[in-house]
Design a protein around this motif. Structure first.
Motif, short mmCIF file in Angstrom:
data_model
loop_
_atom_site.label_atom_id
_atom_site.label_comp_id
_atom_site.label_asym_id
_atom_site.label_seq_id
_atom_site.Cartn_x
_atom_site.Cartn_y
_atom_site.Cartn_z
N LYS A 70 0.81 -1.22 0.00
CA LYS A 70 0.00 0.00 0.00
C LYS A 70 0.84 1.26 0.00
CE LYS A 70 -1.92 1.68 3.75
NZ LYS A 70 -2.77 1.87 4.94
N HIS A 71 1.89 1.29 0.80
CA HIS A 71 2.70 2.50 0.92
C HIS A 71 3.51 2.75 -0.36
CE1 HIS A 71 1.54 2.82 5.07
NE2 HIS A 71 1.99 1.60 5.32
N THR A 74 1.18 4.33 -2.77
CA THR A 74 1.01 5.74 -2.42
C THR A 74 2.20 6.57 -2.89
OG1 THR A 74 -0.22 5.09 -0.44
CG2 THR A 74 0.57 7.36 -0.53
N SER A 77 2.14 7.03 -6.72
CA SER A 77 0.99 7.81 -7.19
C SER A 77 1.08 9.27 -6.78
CB SER A 77 -0.31 7.21 -6.65
OG SER A 77 -0.33 7.25 -5.24
N ASP A 78 2.11 9.60 -5.99
CA ASP A 78 2.31 10.98 -5.53
C ASP A 78 3.17 11.73 -6.56
OD1 ASP A 78 2.73 13.34 -4.22
OD2 ASP A 78 3.68 12.47 -2.45
N TYR A 280 5.45 5.25 5.40
CA TYR A 280 5.61 5.89 4.10
C TYR A 280 7.07 6.28 3.87
CZ TYR A 280 4.87 9.23 0.28
OH TYR A 280 4.94 9.90 -0.91
#
Length: 314
Positions: A70-71, A74, A77-78, A280
């Motif tokens: 998941k991280h 993220t 996608s940033d 993250y």
């Protein structure tokens, strides 16, 4: 066959014991360094698990629930992540392209100095910045490039307007590269200077007999003999291509130059320690380490194919 293998095994074991006894002092000298890397480099790798968990401070690393990838999703996608990745690559490549040859050239020039006293003086002066922290150097450069500093004084004398260089994204990267070279070129030249002193002097004597000048001997003898060392240092430098210099940038950058100066390490610092988003930040740091590992393996294979096994790490 088994008897022969047993005899060979005992022979090899006895040879190892003999070598350990012979070099026991050197092996003991390695213990502090091995302990350092084991405690401060290998043991903390356990924390990589944070990248795959939703870390909760009260539950610890083991008790925190698994998050899978998941991280990483993220991170990728940033859109800002790609900005800091670009900054990191650009600054690192600038430092590599402009900074890597400087210690080599400095060592070659130092090897041509005849006066031993003058050579020692120049070497000592060139080494000093390496032993100064970026906290100190950053303060010095802030003064040098300030509105009332010596650089802007020269700009005023030439009829120009003063510029706040460290707050201007047009100049910040160039200043980073220049100050990084200033801080490290003397110390970085030590290994090349040592390699030059190990070159057989008979090669230079033969070249002088053939009428070769200093520059010709430098090109035809010194540089080719330095090739293996240069190749190994290049491989090691490539492993840090995503390490643009946290200490330097952290002590010199500001909000106005984030667009060109914010790198992976400073981003991880803010996300992890300031915003306490540990999972993250660990994911970003793990991505950086994985890329560095791939780069050093690829460059090592390229160097091995171009220059042979003697020019590579393994």
């Amino acid at each position: 066959m088994n008897k022969t293998a047993s005899i060979n095994g005992k022979r090899i074991q006895s040879e190892r014991v003999r070598l350990i006894k012979r070099y026991r002092v050197l092996l003991l000298m390695m213990v502090p360094a091995m302990a350092y890397y084991a405690i401060f480099h290998y043991a903390p790798m356990y924390g990589v698990l944070l990248a795959f968990k939703d870390y909760k401070l009260t539950e610890g690393i083991v008790g925190s629930p698994w998050a899978g990838l998941k991280h990483f999703e993220t991170v990728f996608s940033d859109s800002y992540f790609y900005t800091i990745l670009e900054n990191t690559l650009v600054i690192s490549l600038y430092k590599l392209v402009f900074g890597f040859p400087i210690p080599i050239m400095f060592a070659l020039l130092m090897s041509e100095i005849v006066s031993a006293k003058y050579k020692k003086l120049v070497q000592t002066v060139s080494y000093l910045p390496h032993f100064m922290s970026w906290v100190v150097l950053g303060g010095i450069f802030f003064t040098v490039f300030s509105l009332e500093g010596p650089v802007n004084s020269i700009v005023k004398l030439l009829g120009g307007d003063p510029v706040l260089f460290l707050a201007d994204d047009r100049y910040f990267r160039s200043i980073l590269v220049a100050t990084s070279i200033y801080q490290g070129f003397g110390w970085g030249s030590i290994i090349y200077f040592a390699a030059i002193t190990n070159i057989d002097p008979q090669l230079h004597e033969a070249a002088i007999m053939d009428g070769a000048g200093r520059f010709q001997r430098m090109i035809r003898i010194s540089i080719p003999m330095l090739a293996p060392v240069i190749a190994i240092m290049l491989i090691l430098s490539m492993s840090g291509i995503l390490d643009a210099g946290f200490d330097q940038i952290f002590n010199m950058y500001n909000v106005k130059v984030y667009r060109v100066a914010d790198i992976i390490d400073t981003y991880v610092y803010r996300k992890g320690l300031l915003e306490m988003n540990y999972s993250y930040a660990t994911a970003v740091g793990l991505f950086k380490s994985a890329v560095a590992l791939v780069l050093i393996v690829v460059v090592n294979q390229v160097v091995k194919r171009l220059g042979g096994r003697d020019h590579a790490l393994w």
